[in-house]
Write an enzyme that holds these catalytic residues in place. Structure first.
Site, PDB file in Angstrom:
ATOM      1  N   ASN A  10     -14.054   8.784  28.708  1.00 19.24           N
ATOM      2  CA  ASN A  10     -13.824  10.235  28.800  1.00 19.24           C
ATOM      3  C   ASN A  10     -14.449  10.818  30.075  1.00 19.24           C
ATOM      4  OD1 ASN A  10     -16.540  10.128  28.243  1.00 19.24           O
ATOM      5  ND2 ASN A  10     -16.485  11.570  26.535  1.00 19.24           N
ATOM      6  N   ASP A  56     -30.571   6.760  29.527  1.00 14.68           N
ATOM      7  CA  ASP A  56     -30.453   7.485  28.261  1.00 14.68           C
ATOM      8  C   ASP A  56     -31.029   6.677  27.100  1.00 14.68           C
ATOM      9  OD1 ASP A  56     -28.401   5.604  28.379  1.00 14.68           O
ATOM     10  OD2 ASP A  56     -26.827   7.099  28.579  1.00 14.68           O
ATOM     11  N   GLU A  73     -21.567  14.301  28.675  1.00 11.82           N
ATOM     12  CA  GLU A  73     -20.190  14.357  28.206  1.00 11.82           C
ATOM     13  C   GLU A  73     -19.438  15.463  28.961  1.00 11.82           C
ATOM     14  OE1 GLU A  73     -19.358  11.938  26.487  1.00 11.82           O
ATOM     15  OE2 GLU A  73     -20.703  11.495  24.815  1.00 11.82           O
ATOM     16  N   HIS A 122     -17.652  10.438  31.054  1.00  6.34           N
ATOM     17  CA  HIS A 122     -19.087  10.734  31.021  1.00  6.34           C
ATOM     18  C   HIS A 122     -19.862   9.767  31.925  1.00  6.34           C
ATOM     19  CE1 HIS A 122     -20.005   8.061  27.194  1.00  6.34           C
ATOM     20  NE2 HIS A 122     -20.020   7.326  28.294  1.00  6.34           N
TER      21      HIS A 122
HETATM   22  P1  PGA Z   1     -19.657   0.526  28.816  1.00  7.74           P
HETATM   23  O1  PGA Z   1     -20.204   2.008  28.786  1.00  7.74           O
HETATM   24  O2  PGA Z   1     -20.299  -0.158  29.984  1.00  7.74           O
HETATM   25  O3  PGA Z   1     -20.111  -0.059  27.512  1.00  7.74           O
HETATM   26  O4  PGA Z   1     -18.168   0.608  28.950  1.00  7.74           O
HETATM   27  C1  PGA Z   1     -20.100   2.794  29.916  1.00  7.74           C
HETATM   28  C2  PGA Z   1     -20.492   4.198  29.574  1.00  7.74           C
HETATM   29  O5  PGA Z   1     -20.135   4.682  28.486  1.00  7.74           O
HETATM   30  O6  PGA Z   1     -21.129   4.844  30.415  1.00  7.74           O
END
Ligand code: PGA
Length: 237
Positions: free
Chosen positions: A130, A67, A137, A132
Site C-alpha cells: 500500500n 518499528d 501508512e 507504506h
Molecule cells: P516485506 O515488508 O519486506 O515483508 O514485504 C515490507 C514492508 O511492509 O515495509
C-alpha cells in the site's frame, strides 16, 4: 534517485549485504537504520556469513530499527526485536546497548537519540504493497517523527502470515516517522517479488503525495532503489 535492477531476489540481497558490509568497513562507527520483514532477511543472512568468514568487527556499530509492534511480548516470536535477534543480532558483535528499537517508552525521544548518535548513515528500507514505509501508512504526514501509529487493515492482513490468526496481529505499532526516515544520509530501498510490481509502478508514476508515503523518497538526495526483475517488470532501468 539511482535505480538498479538486478535479476533475482538473491542478487538484490547480495547488493544490500555488500553495501552494509562496506559501510561498516569504511566507518566502523556507522549508524545503521534497519528494517524487518521478508525483504531484508536474506541480506542479513549474507552479512552473518561474511562476518564469520572474514572476522568483521561490528563492536562500534549503532543500529536503529524502524518499528516495533505494540502489544506483543518483546521476547516472544512476533516482536521485531526477536526477528532482529534471530536474523542478525545473535551473530554479530553489536553491543546490546547500541541496538535501538522504537517503543512506547522512548517514542518521544527516539529521533533525539538518533540525532545524538550523529544521524543514520545508511537506512535500509522496504515498501508495503500500500506504499507504506516503516509503519507510516497512507496519509501519514510527511513531517511525522517517531510515534504510535495505527496499522492499515491491508498491513494486518499481509502480516497475519506470521501470526496464528488475524486477531492476533497488533492494531498499533511504534514507527519512525517519514521525516525521521528522510533525515538519513543515505537510503537503500530494496524491493523484490511480483507482489510489489504495482506499488513500484505507482511509486515511479504518481505524484509525490501523502496518500502514497513512499513517494516522498523521490526527493531524497541520496537514495538507491534496488529491485529484482519481478518487482521491476514495469521499469526499464
Ligand atoms: P516485506 O515488508 O519486506 O515483508 O514485504 C515490507 C514492508 O511492509 O515495509
Amino acid at each position: 534517485m539511482k535505480i538498479i535492477k538486478l535479476k533475482t531476489q538473491l542478487d538484490v540481497s547480495k547488493y544490500v549485504a555488500n553495501e552494509i558490509i562496506h559501510q561498516v568497513k569504511n566507518n566502523p562507527k556507522s549508524v545503521l537504520g534497519l528494517a524487518t520483514g521478508s525483504t531484508p532477511h536474506q541480506a542479513y543472512q549474507l552479512i552473518k556469513e561474511d562476518y564469520k568468514l572474514n572476522n568483521r568487527d561490528y563492536s562500534q556499530v549503532v543500529t536503529f530499527n524502524l518499528d516495533e509492534y505494540i502489544g506483543v511480548d518483546f521476547d516472544g516470536p512476533n516482536s521485531y526485536q526477536t526477528y532482529m535477534k534471530n536474523a542478525l543480532f545473535d551473530t554479530l558483535n553489536i553491543p546490546k546497548e547500541n541496538q535501538f528499537f522504537p517503543l512506547v517508552d522512548n517514542a518521544d525521544h527516539y529521533d533525539d537519540l538518533i540525532k545524538k548518535h550523529g544521524g543514520i548513515d545508511l537506512q535500509l528500507l522496504g515498501v508495503g504493497i500500500n506504499g507504506h514505509i516503516a509503519f507510516n501508512e497512507p496519509l501519514s504526514p510527511f513531517n511525522s517523527l517517531t510515534r504510535i501509529v495505527e496499522l492499515a487493515e491491508s498491513t494486518r492482513i499481509r502480516n497475519s502470515k506470521y501470526f496464528n490468526s488475524i486477531e492476533e496481529v497488533p492494531t498499533h505499532a511504534v514507527s519512525m516517522g517519514i521525516a525521521s526516515i528522510m533525515h538519513a544520509k543515505r537510503i537503500i530501498l530494496a524491493v523484490t517479488g511480483k507482489s510489489k510490481q504495482l506499488i513500484i509502478k505507482r511509486f515511479l508514476e504518481e505524484p509525490i503525495n501523502e496518500a502514497l508515503p513512499v513517494s516522498i523518497l523521490k526527493t531524497h538526495p541520496n537514495i538507491t532503489l534496488i529491485i529484482d526483475e519481478e518487482a521491476g517488470e514495469y521499469i526499464s532501468a
